[in-house]
Motif scaffolding. Structure first.
Motif, mmCIF file in Angstrom:
data_model
loop_
_atom_site.group_PDB
_atom_site.id
_atom_site.type_symbol
_atom_site.label_atom_id
_atom_site.label_comp_id
_atom_site.label_asym_id
_atom_site.label_seq_id
_atom_site.Cartn_x
_atom_site.Cartn_y
_atom_site.Cartn_z
ATOM 1 N N LEU A 45 -48.272 -20.453 -19.233
ATOM 2 C CA LEU A 45 -47.984 -20.819 -20.620
ATOM 3 C C LEU A 45 -47.669 -22.301 -20.780
ATOM 4 O O LEU A 45 -47.401 -22.759 -21.888
ATOM 5 N N GLY A 46 -47.690 -23.034 -19.669
ATOM 6 C CA GLY A 46 -47.432 -24.471 -19.734
ATOM 7 C C GLY A 46 -45.974 -24.827 -19.940
ATOM 8 O O GLY A 46 -45.654 -25.955 -20.340
ATOM 9 N N GLN A 47 -45.064 -23.898 -19.629
ATOM 10 C CA GLN A 47 -43.643 -24.157 -19.825
ATOM 11 C C GLN A 47 -43.027 -24.947 -18.666
ATOM 12 O O GLN A 47 -41.997 -25.597 -18.835
ATOM 13 N N LEU A 48 -43.634 -24.851 -17.500
ATOM 14 C CA LEU A 48 -43.129 -25.523 -16.308
ATOM 15 C C LEU A 48 -44.162 -26.485 -15.750
ATOM 16 O O LEU A 48 -45.372 -26.210 -15.775
ATOM 17 N N ALA A 49 -43.683 -27.627 -15.245
ATOM 18 C CA ALA A 49 -44.543 -28.556 -14.531
ATOM 19 C C ALA A 49 -44.909 -27.959 -13.174
ATOM 20 O O ALA A 49 -44.201 -27.077 -12.662
ATOM 21 N N PRO A 50 -46.011 -28.398 -12.553
ATOM 22 C CA PRO A 50 -46.344 -27.902 -11.212
ATOM 23 C C PRO A 50 -45.214 -28.191 -10.225
ATOM 24 O O PRO A 50 -44.528 -29.210 -10.320
ATOM 25 N N ALA A 51 -45.016 -27.307 -9.280
ATOM 26 C CA ALA A 51 -43.980 -27.502 -8.263
ATOM 27 C C ALA A 51 -44.343 -28.675 -7.370
ATOM 28 O O ALA A 51 -45.525 -28.950 -7.125
ATOM 29 N N ARG A 52 -43.343 -29.381 -6.895
ATOM 30 C CA ARG A 52 -43.536 -30.551 -6.042
ATOM 31 C C ARG A 52 -42.799 -30.362 -4.716
ATOM 32 O O ARG A 52 -41.827 -29.612 -4.633
ATOM 33 N N VAL A 53 -43.243 -31.077 -3.719
ATOM 34 C CA VAL A 53 -42.555 -31.141 -2.431
ATOM 35 C C VAL A 53 -42.205 -32.598 -2.164
ATOM 36 O O VAL A 53 -43.087 -33.442 -2.006
ATOM 37 N N LEU A 54 -40.920 -32.889 -2.142
ATOM 38 C CA LEU A 54 -40.418 -34.240 -1.883
ATOM 39 C C LEU A 54 -39.807 -34.264 -0.487
ATOM 40 O O LEU A 54 -38.843 -33.535 -0.217
ATOM 41 N N THR A 55 -40.372 -35.083 0.385
ATOM 42 C CA THR A 55 -39.856 -35.223 1.750
ATOM 43 C C THR A 55 -39.248 -36.602 1.916
ATOM 44 O O THR A 55 -39.899 -37.614 1.624
ATOM 45 N N VAL A 56 -38.003 -36.653 2.365
ATOM 46 C CA VAL A 56 -37.316 -37.917 2.625
ATOM 47 C C VAL A 56 -36.505 -37.770 3.913
ATOM 48 O O VAL A 56 -36.114 -36.666 4.311
ATOM 49 N N ALA A 57 -36.235 -38.884 4.562
ATOM 50 C CA ALA A 57 -35.502 -38.848 5.828
ATOM 51 C C ALA A 57 -34.051 -38.444 5.627
ATOM 52 O O ALA A 57 -33.441 -37.826 6.501
ATOM 53 N N ASP A 58 -33.484 -38.803 4.491
ATOM 54 C CA ASP A 58 -32.063 -38.532 4.246
ATOM 55 C C ASP A 58 -31.887 -37.408 3.233
ATOM 56 O O ASP A 58 -31.070 -37.494 2.316
ATOM 57 N N ALA A 59 -32.629 -36.320 3.400
ATOM 58 C CA ALA A 59 -32.599 -35.230 2.429
ATOM 59 C C ALA A 59 -31.203 -34.645 2.273
ATOM 60 O O ALA A 59 -30.761 -34.349 1.160
ATOM 61 N N ARG A 60 -30.481 -34.492 3.385
ATOM 62 C CA ARG A 60 -29.141 -33.909 3.291
ATOM 63 C C ARG A 60 -28.182 -34.832 2.550
ATOM 64 O O ARG A 60 -27.334 -34.395 1.788
ATOM 65 N N ARG A 61 -28.337 -36.125 2.769
ATOM 66 C CA ARG A 61 -27.490 -37.072 2.042
ATOM 67 C C ARG A 61 -27.824 -37.054 0.553
ATOM 68 O O ARG A 61 -26.925 -37.114 -0.292
ATOM 69 N N LEU A 62 -29.107 -36.980 0.213
ATOM 70 C CA LEU A 62 -29.506 -36.903 -1.190
ATOM 71 C C LEU A 62 -28.949 -35.630 -1.823
ATOM 72 O O LEU A 62 -28.464 -35.653 -2.961
#
Length: 561
Positions: free
Chosen positions: A502-519
């Motif tokens: 229905l176009g209510q949600l944007a496509p899912a993304r995968v964000l990878t970063v070295a400091d993921a736990r800190r973020l």
């Protein structure tokens, strides 16, 4: 007195303190063992004690409570409560109105965010503190029984941390969890802690963390590390590497550097630790940690549900120590404790009921069956009556007649546009994109408002909420291939699939970063969460501007694969 004599005297005092701690816990452990055989008798006794504690309060008068009522009558009189039901009464008490929830005086109002929600204030009375002690003592006794070497050195207990923006506005004692302990346990803690209490009351979390690392690095006799979240411990180890030059300067000279000269207490002085840190390249290395803390005998942290993979990583870095998982312990009360290699109900602490998630009916603790999936209701001397915790537990056998549990996950569905996303579906989707060390999924973030691409074109596409899998890896990237895989996996959930169509949600993304736990920690702090309580959940709603901005900025700064 020479330095060596002083160290010897201090070590002897610590050994005596450990012996005293064991003796102080022995009576409570024996009482706990006896109670395990009669869970119904112990729980009825606890209910009557709580009803006596709340007698005379506005709540007790409104509900018609008295200390002689049966569990069945109590259940019929009192409905299930959540924090919003009690928020007004708690706020009145905090402002000075007496006897709203309980007839007893509240010594403090303990702030908590749980692991995914904003600030709450939980009333702590003397009776409630005694209930906590009834869980702490048998747990502590069992620790000494299971791992005797911990009695040879010092213990680091990291309980809860106040966010920097709340430190100036709250009483200093709320930053120091030793205020929750009995006087004998406070004395024991002071004798055996490598980190002095003033560290918890500095003006910022960064100052507390830096001072903590200095004292821990200097503690060659460290035998126990106890934290709630394993990611908190991993972040400490990483900071030890990234800040090692500044820490070396402090340990070498025994004085704070210019950046930290405002700290109120004396710094540690350890040429041994300074030399080890100076020769370390900062990479997380089990060999280095074994040299730094050669006496370390036990590490304790959450190790179930979404914490499992991070607990395994922590155990890999500290393999010379044993590992113990935590029981279920919320600011609102204790539910289970580690005991005799199981996680029995802390039956001498509070009064409990459990709602079966299959039939949605409440059960008394003595009615539970192995295999049931339940959520707990707490009734405490602090005035919380049939207070629902959003934790999913499985009944895993019994000690005597007392049920033992396994923590499965939090019960916190996300519903931004009707997609009804569950932690189970989020966990399945994260597993679908897991790979090697280039992509270690941490959590699924539900972001609204999003503008995930910083889209300001005016067509509205950037205004859609959406899901972002935050992953840890060596290269910063927004991975389109894994994003498609994540979206496909999430589409297995009917309502998510419909919302995407229905176009209510944007496509899912995968964000990878070295400091993921800190973020993730920064996101939690931006939401006003208590640092020591932040653990990665399978699913986290980011519906405030500050946490959403942190995610958008990282996606905007991405490096395309």
């Amino acid at each position: 007195m020479s330095s060596s004599l002083k160290r010897g005297a201090a070590a002897q005092a610590r050994r005596l303190s450990h012996r005293a701690a064991v003796l102080a816990c022995t009576g409570a452990a024996r009482a706990f063992d006896r109670a395990l055989a009669d869970v119904q008798g112990a729980q009825v006794k606890r209910l009557r004690a709580v009803l006596r504690a709340v007698a005379g309060s506005a709540q007790a008068q409104r509900l018609g409570l008295d200390a002689t009522m049966t569990p069945e009558t109590f259940r019929a009189r009192v409905g299930e409560h959540s924090y919003p039901d009690l928020a007004d009464a708690i706020e009145q008490q905090r402002r000075g109105a007496s006897a709203q929830l309980t007839g007893a005086h509240c010594h403090r109002y303990q702030p908590t965010s749980g692991s995914s929600s904003s600030m709450k204030w939980i009333p702590y009375t003397a009776g409630f503190l005694a209930e906590l002690d009834a869980a702490i003592s048998p747990w502590g006794f069992d620790l000494y029984r299971q791992v005797p070497p911990i009695a040879r050195g010092r213990h680091y207990w990291s309980l809860s941390w106040m966010p920097t923006n709340l430190r100036a506005a709250t009483a200093a004692n709320l930053n120091d969890d030793r205020g929750l302990l009995s006087w004998s346990k406070r004395l024991f803690s002071a004798m055996t802690a490598p980190v002095p209490p003033w560290v918890a009351t500095t003006s910022s979390s960064d100052d507390s963390l830096f001072a903590t690392l200095c004292f821990l690095a200097a503690a060659a006799d460290l035998t126990l590390i106890s934290v709630w979240s394993p990611t908190f411990a991993l972040n400490l180890l990483e900071r030890l590497g990234s800040q090692r030059d500044a820490i070396v300067a402090v340990l070498d000279e025994g004085r704070w550097d210019d950046e930290h000269r405002h700290l109120p207490g004396r710094p540690p002085h350890s040429l041994r630790a300074a030399q080890l840190l100076r020769g370390w390249d900062g990479r997380l290395d089990p060999t280095f940690f074994a040299e730094l803390w050669p006496m370390l005998s036990l590490v304790s942290a959450w190790d179930t549900s979404t914490s499992a993979r991070w607990a395994a990583r922590l155990a890999q870095l500290l393999p010379h120590a044993g590992f113990q998982g935590k029981g279920l312990w919320a600011t609102e009360g204790a539910v289970t404790i580690p005991y005799r290699d199981q996680y029995p109900l802390a039956l001498r602490s509070h009064y409990y009921e459990f709602v079966d998630l299959g039939d949605d009916k409440p059960y008394f603790s003595w009615q539970l069956r192995a295999g049931q999936i339940v959520r707990p209701l707490l009734t405490t001397s602090g005035g919380l009556l049939r207070y629902g915790l959003k934790d999913r537990l499985a009944v895993r056998g019994f000690l005597g007649s007392t049920p033992c549990f396994e923590f499965l996950d939090r019960i916190d569905d996300v519903d931004m546009v009707g997609e009804k996303m569950s932690p189970e579906a989020a966990r399945t989707a994260l597993d679908a994109i897991a790979g090697d060390d280039t992509c270690r999924p941490l959590t699924l973030l539900a972001v609204t408002p999003s503008r995930l691409d910083g889209d300001d074109t005016g067509d509205g596409a950037g205004d859609k909420p959406g899901y972002v899998a935050l992953c840890e890896g060596p290269t910063a990237a927004v991975d389109q291939r894994r994003g498609d895989l994540l979206d496909d996996s999430l589409r297995a959930a009917f309502h998510y699939n419909l919302a995407r169509d229905l176009g209510q949600l944007a496509p899912a993304r995968v964000l990878t970063v070295a400091d993921a736990r800190r973020l993730y920690q920064e996101i939690g702090e931006a939401r006003g969460m208590v640092v020591g309580n932040i653990k990665p959940e399978a699913l986290l709603l980011c519906d405030d501007a500050r946490s959403a901005a942190l995610i958008r900025r990282r996606i905007g700064d991405r490096t395309q694969p």
